[in-house]
Motif scaffolding. Structure first.
Motif, short mmCIF file in Angstrom:
data_model
loop_
_atom_site.label_atom_id
_atom_site.label_comp_id
_atom_site.label_asym_id
_atom_site.label_seq_id
_atom_site.Cartn_x
_atom_site.Cartn_y
_atom_site.Cartn_z
N ASP A 22 0.64 -1.35 -0.16
CA ASP A 22 0.31 0.35 -0.26
C ASP A 22 1.27 1.11 0.18
OD1 ASP A 22 -2.10 -1.56 0.13
OD2 ASP A 22 -2.90 -0.93 1.97
N GLY A 23 1.71 0.88 0.70
CA GLY A 23 2.98 1.99 1.17
C GLY A 23 3.63 3.16 -0.45
N LEU A 24 4.30 1.01 -1.37
CA LEU A 24 4.21 1.67 -2.59
C LEU A 24 3.41 2.16 -3.20
CD1 LEU A 24 6.51 1.48 -4.65
CD2 LEU A 24 6.72 -1.74 -4.52
N ASP A 25 2.35 2.13 -3.25
CA ASP A 25 0.99 2.34 -3.88
C ASP A 25 0.95 4.09 -4.12
OD1 ASP A 25 -0.72 2.01 -6.50
OD2 ASP A 25 -2.41 1.71 -5.00
N ILE A 26 0.96 3.97 -2.47
CA ILE A 26 0.95 5.64 -2.52
C ILE A 26 1.62 6.27 -2.90
CG2 ILE A 26 1.00 7.83 -0.33
CD1 ILE A 26 -0.01 5.35 1.27
N PHE A 27 3.30 5.98 -3.13
CA PHE A 27 4.73 6.05 -3.36
C PHE A 27 4.46 6.67 -4.96
CE2 PHE A 27 8.35 6.04 -5.34
CZ PHE A 27 8.91 6.44 -5.12
N LEU A 28 4.28 6.08 -5.61
CA LEU A 28 3.91 5.42 -6.95
C LEU A 28 3.17 6.94 -7.77
CD1 LEU A 28 3.97 1.98 -7.80
CD2 LEU A 28 6.20 3.07 -8.25
N ASN A 29 2.23 6.95 -7.01
CA ASN A 29 1.22 8.32 -7.19
C ASN A 29 0.95 9.52 -6.17
OD1 ASN A 29 -1.40 6.51 -8.83
ND2 ASN A 29 -0.76 5.31 -7.24
N ASN A 30 1.76 9.58 -5.80
CA ASN A 30 2.27 10.93 -5.30
C ASN A 30 2.61 11.77 -6.15
OD1 ASN A 30 2.90 13.04 -3.64
ND2 ASN A 30 4.84 11.88 -1.97
N GLN A 31 2.63 13.13 -6.48
CA GLN A 31 2.74 13.95 -7.28
C GLN A 31 4.47 14.20 -7.31
OE1 GLN A 31 0.36 17.20 -8.06
NE2 GLN A 31 -1.40 16.10 -7.90
N HIS A 345 16.24 2.13 -4.12
CA HIS A 345 14.62 2.27 -3.54
C HIS A 345 14.78 2.02 -1.96
CE1 HIS A 345 13.58 5.23 -6.52
NE2 HIS A 345 13.82 4.30 -6.90
N ALA A 346 14.14 2.80 -0.87
CA ALA A 346 14.38 1.80 0.44
C ALA A 346 12.98 2.31 1.01
CB ALA A 346 15.16 2.17 1.60
N LEU A 347 11.69 1.84 1.51
CA LEU A 347 10.46 2.15 2.37
C LEU A 347 10.13 1.80 3.29
CD1 LEU A 347 7.68 4.16 1.42
CD2 LEU A 347 7.06 2.04 0.98
N VAL A 348 10.33 2.75 4.53
CA VAL A 348 10.20 2.07 5.64
C VAL A 348 9.65 2.95 6.78
CG1 VAL A 348 12.22 3.96 5.99
CG2 VAL A 348 11.28 1.78 7.76
N THR A 371 15.31 7.32 -0.20
CA THR A 371 15.09 6.21 0.74
C THR A 371 13.37 6.76 1.23
OG1 THR A 371 16.87 6.38 2.28
CG2 THR A 371 14.22 5.81 3.84
N HIS A 372 12.51 6.02 0.65
CA HIS A 372 10.82 6.80 1.37
C HIS A 372 10.62 6.92 2.77
CE1 HIS A 372 12.00 7.78 -2.91
NE2 HIS A 372 11.95 5.95 -2.81
N ILE A 373 9.52 7.62 3.48
CA ILE A 373 9.12 7.41 4.84
C ILE A 373 7.95 7.12 4.30
CG2 ILE A 373 8.79 8.08 7.67
CD1 ILE A 373 12.11 8.92 6.78
N LEU A 374 6.97 6.12 5.05
CA LEU A 374 6.09 5.81 5.04
C LEU A 374 5.47 6.47 6.25
CD1 LEU A 374 3.40 5.07 3.46
CD2 LEU A 374 3.71 3.27 4.86
N SER A 375 4.48 7.88 6.64
CA SER A 375 4.01 8.59 7.24
C SER A 375 2.61 8.71 8.42
CB SER A 375 4.79 9.28 7.89
OG SER A 375 4.60 9.84 9.21
#
Length: 383
Positions: A22-31, A345-348, A371-375
């Motif tokens: 879900d976090g990766l999907d948010i990242f992909l669709n983030n402007q 890439h890393a999502l955490v 690095t990408h942070i899910l918050s």
């Protein structure tokens, strides 16, 4: 996670991988995402993510009636290939198996009656219900198969070469590495018939030819079946992108691969389950919420043609045009991977990143990674 698996550990794993996808999907669709500028790449990867999510939902239901589920604990952190094969096999006979199981309403009545009469939990009926839910999910969802056939999603014309140009993608779940792979290729087609049909005199796509995209397979019908076979046999993780692109260029004289992208999903790390990085595991153990104790990595690889060597036609022999692929030999890792460029890439989750940062290990663990942070349902990049 095999044999009499700990259901708590299984639920924790499924919860973590769902949160990661879900976090990766948010990242992909983030402007704000660097991939958003390449919307076609983001859209394509999102499509395969939905397949992967459907697979995990099926596997989650499956453990309700069978204990056969294994994870590549020491390597990818994804399910082992056998699970992917079993899911594919189950797709073929869902109707027959569903017909042999009572409808869900009948099962619920039977379960309620069993509890009232025996004052015990109806485990066999619960397994039948779990199997029905699983089979219904398999029947409805497009899962991540061992191999997902190519699809043409865009067609244009290269005005310099006056050739049709296709964007094609396909997928594979690698059986040796237990990693999901996504491929995208930009290919020019010099087949006389296709050039004549698709390219107008103005060097643009012939408006008189309607192409209902997406098209299953390569747009060229004479090469589509061979291209499917090629993709199926040349999608292993052990093959470098330049090896695949060179083989495509060699096997199809009429096709000219200008770019090949590969997205490698994983490895995936989650506390108490995976064992492939002890440093990461030790730090994730300190995360207060188990659902936030995970780390998802992925790699984007690209190889492109820097030039096309013209073909030669002689009286006794001829030589087709050949691509000259660029490999960045100044970067030892790019040369090792066989690519022009690559990104790791890393999502955490935020809490896990805080634990990694507090441990003093963050800079070492994330060295070389974007690095990408899910918050709170958002992804913060460029950390």
């Amino acid at each position: 996670m095999a044999g009499n698996a700990d259901l708590t550990a299984a639920e924790r794993y499924f919860g973590a991988i769902r949160a990661a996808l879900d976090g990766l999907d948010i990242f992909l669709n983030n402007q704000q995402s660097p991939l958003y500028k390449h919307d076609l790449v983001a859209q394509t990867v999102s499509e395969y993510l939905r397949r992967l999510e459907a697979s995990f939902e099926c596997w989650r239901n499956r453990i309700g009636f069978t204990d056969r589920f294994q994870i590549s604990r020491a390597e990818s952190g994804f399910p082992v290939f056998q699970n992917v094969l079993e899911l594919e096999n189950d797709k073929r006979d869902t109707r027959a198996r569903l017909a042999a199981i009572p409808p869900a309403t009948a099962l619920r009545h039977e379960m309620a009656d069993f509890i009232l009469r025996h004052r015990a939990f109806p485990r066999d009926l619960q397994k039948s219900m779990a199997e029905r839910i699983y089979l219904e999910a398999v029947e409805q969802g497009e899962v991540f198969s061992p191999f997902i056939l190519p699809v043409t999603i865009r067609v244009s014309v290269n005005p310099k070469t006056m050739r049709p140009l296709y964007v094609v993608h396909w997928g594979a779940f690698d059986g040796a590495s237990n990693l999901p792979l996504i491929y995208m290729a930009i290919i020019e087609d010099s087949s006389d018939g296709l050039v004549e049909t698709l390219v107008g005199k103005d060097g643009k796509l012939n408006p008189g030819v309607r192409i209902p995209l997406p098209v299953g397979g390569l747009l060229n019908p004479e090469l589509a079946r061979r291209f499917d076979d090629f993709a199926a046999k040349n999608s292993a993780y052990s093959l470098s992108p330049v090896t695949i692109a060179t083989s495509l260029d060699t096997d199809f004289p009429e096709l000219h691969p200008k770019q090949l992208r590969r997205v490698v999903l994983g490895p995936f790390y989650t506390t108490g389950i995976t064992e492939h990085n002890q440093t990461v595991a030790d730090v994730l153990e300190r995360v207060r919420k188990p659902e936030d104790a995970w780390l998802l990595t992925w790699t984007m690889q690209e190889v492109f043609s820097k030039a096309e060597r013209p073909g030669k036609r002689g009286l006794w022999s001829s030589e087709p045009a050949r691509e000259e692929f660029y490999i960045n030999t100044d970067d030892l890792e790019a040369a090792r991977q066989g690519v022009s460029s690559y990104e790791q890439h890393a999502l955490v989750p935020h809490e896990a990143y805080q634990a990694l940062y507090a441990s003093g290990e963050a800079s070492r663990i994330f060295s070389g990674f974007k690095t990408h942070i899910l918050s709170n349902g958002q992804v913060i990049s460029d950390i």
